[in-house]
Design an enzyme around this catalytic site. Structure first.
Site, PDB file in Angstrom:
ATOM      1  N   TYR A 113       0.848  -1.199   0.000  1.00  0.00           N
ATOM      2  CA  TYR A 113       0.000   0.000   0.000  1.00  0.00           C
ATOM      3  C   TYR A 113       0.874   1.236   0.000  1.00  0.00           C
ATOM      4  O   TYR A 113       2.082   1.169   0.265  1.00  0.00           O
ATOM      5  CB  TYR A 113      -0.988   0.001   1.172  1.00  0.00           C
ATOM      6  CG  TYR A 113      -0.429   0.438   2.503  1.00  0.00           C
ATOM      7  CD1 TYR A 113      -0.605   1.748   2.954  1.00  0.00           C
ATOM      8  CD2 TYR A 113       0.256  -0.446   3.323  1.00  0.00           C
ATOM      9  CE1 TYR A 113      -0.097   2.151   4.187  1.00  0.00           C
ATOM     10  CE2 TYR A 113       0.756  -0.061   4.551  1.00  0.00           C
ATOM     11  CZ  TYR A 113       0.580   1.249   4.976  1.00  0.00           C
ATOM     12  OH  TYR A 113       1.077   1.654   6.194  1.00  0.00           O
ATOM     13  N   CYS A 114       0.272   2.361  -0.334  1.00  0.00           N
ATOM     14  CA  CYS A 114       0.985   3.639  -0.345  1.00  0.00           C
ATOM     15  C   CYS A 114       0.007   4.723   0.094  1.00  0.00           C
ATOM     16  O   CYS A 114      -0.808   4.487   0.975  1.00  0.00           O
ATOM     17  CB  CYS A 114       1.576   3.925  -1.729  1.00  0.00           C
ATOM     18  SG  CYS A 114       0.356   4.038  -3.060  1.00  0.00           S
ATOM     19  N   ARG A 115       0.062   5.875  -0.517  1.00  0.00           N
ATOM     20  CA  ARG A 115      -0.844   6.962  -0.137  1.00  0.00           C
ATOM     21  C   ARG A 115      -2.227   6.778  -0.766  1.00  0.00           C
ATOM     22  O   ARG A 115      -3.231   6.837  -0.079  1.00  0.00           O
ATOM     23  CB  ARG A 115      -0.241   8.310  -0.541  1.00  0.00           C
ATOM     24  CG  ARG A 115      -1.066   9.488  -0.090  1.00  0.00           C
ATOM     25  CD  ARG A 115      -0.374  10.824  -0.376  1.00  0.00           C
ATOM     26  NE  ARG A 115      -1.228  11.910   0.021  1.00  0.00           N
ATOM     27  CZ  ARG A 115      -2.159  12.450  -0.753  1.00  0.00           C
ATOM     28  NH1 ARG A 115      -2.345  11.994  -1.978  1.00  0.00           N
ATOM     29  NH2 ARG A 115      -2.919  13.434  -0.318  1.00  0.00           N
TER      30      ARG A 115
END
Length: 152
Positions: A113-115
């Protein structure tokens, strides 16, 4: 055929090839343009995986982003630029660098996951190219996570 006409035709063909190559490059760099449902883990499923402990959740943002915005509990940080190298490390080095066992190539438990999902999709495709064929990502990212966690 006149020299001018031939030059014009060649210029037109080269222009078309340039446009085509830009379109192909853009589609490869813009992963949200394609159907990626087999790569995605929705919020509710991610919550279940976290509760079960059967997940290696990898945050691919830069360390300063984690400090500024926060992270999902239980995740480790491997910045996007390090993903390819990380998954090429020997098992002992992976453990030493990230504090967890390196997953097997057939692991169904790897979730990035990221932003907002863009970098995590790139990360999952990178991992799949490295042989981690069941790697997935959480497309909502920390932004969706924080929104849903505040309302639940």
């Amino acid at each position: 055929m006149s020299s001018h006409r031939r030059t014009t035709m060649v210029s037109h063909v080269l222009g078309c090839l340039l446009i085509l190559s830009v379109a192909v490059a853009y589609s490869q760099e813009n992963p949200h343009d394609k159907d990626n449902s087999d790569l995605e883990v929705p919020y509710d499923k991610l919550k279940l995986l976290l509760r079960s402990g059967e997940i290696l959740l990898i945050d691919v943002r830069e360390p300063e982003e984690l400090v500024a915005i926060g992270r999902i509990d239980g995740s480790i940080n491997i910045p996007l630029g390090d993903v390819a190298d990380a998954f090429s490390l020997p098992d002992a080095d992976f453990l030493n660098n990230y504090g967890v066992d390196k997953p097997s190539r057939d692991s169904n438990d790897i979730v990035f996951y990221c932003r907002t999902g863009r970098r995590s999709l790139i990360a999952v495709k990178t991992a799949r190219r490295k042989g981690y064929s069941k790697a997935r990502h959480y497309p909502g990212g920390i932004v969706e996570w924080l929104e849903k966690e505040m309302t639940s």
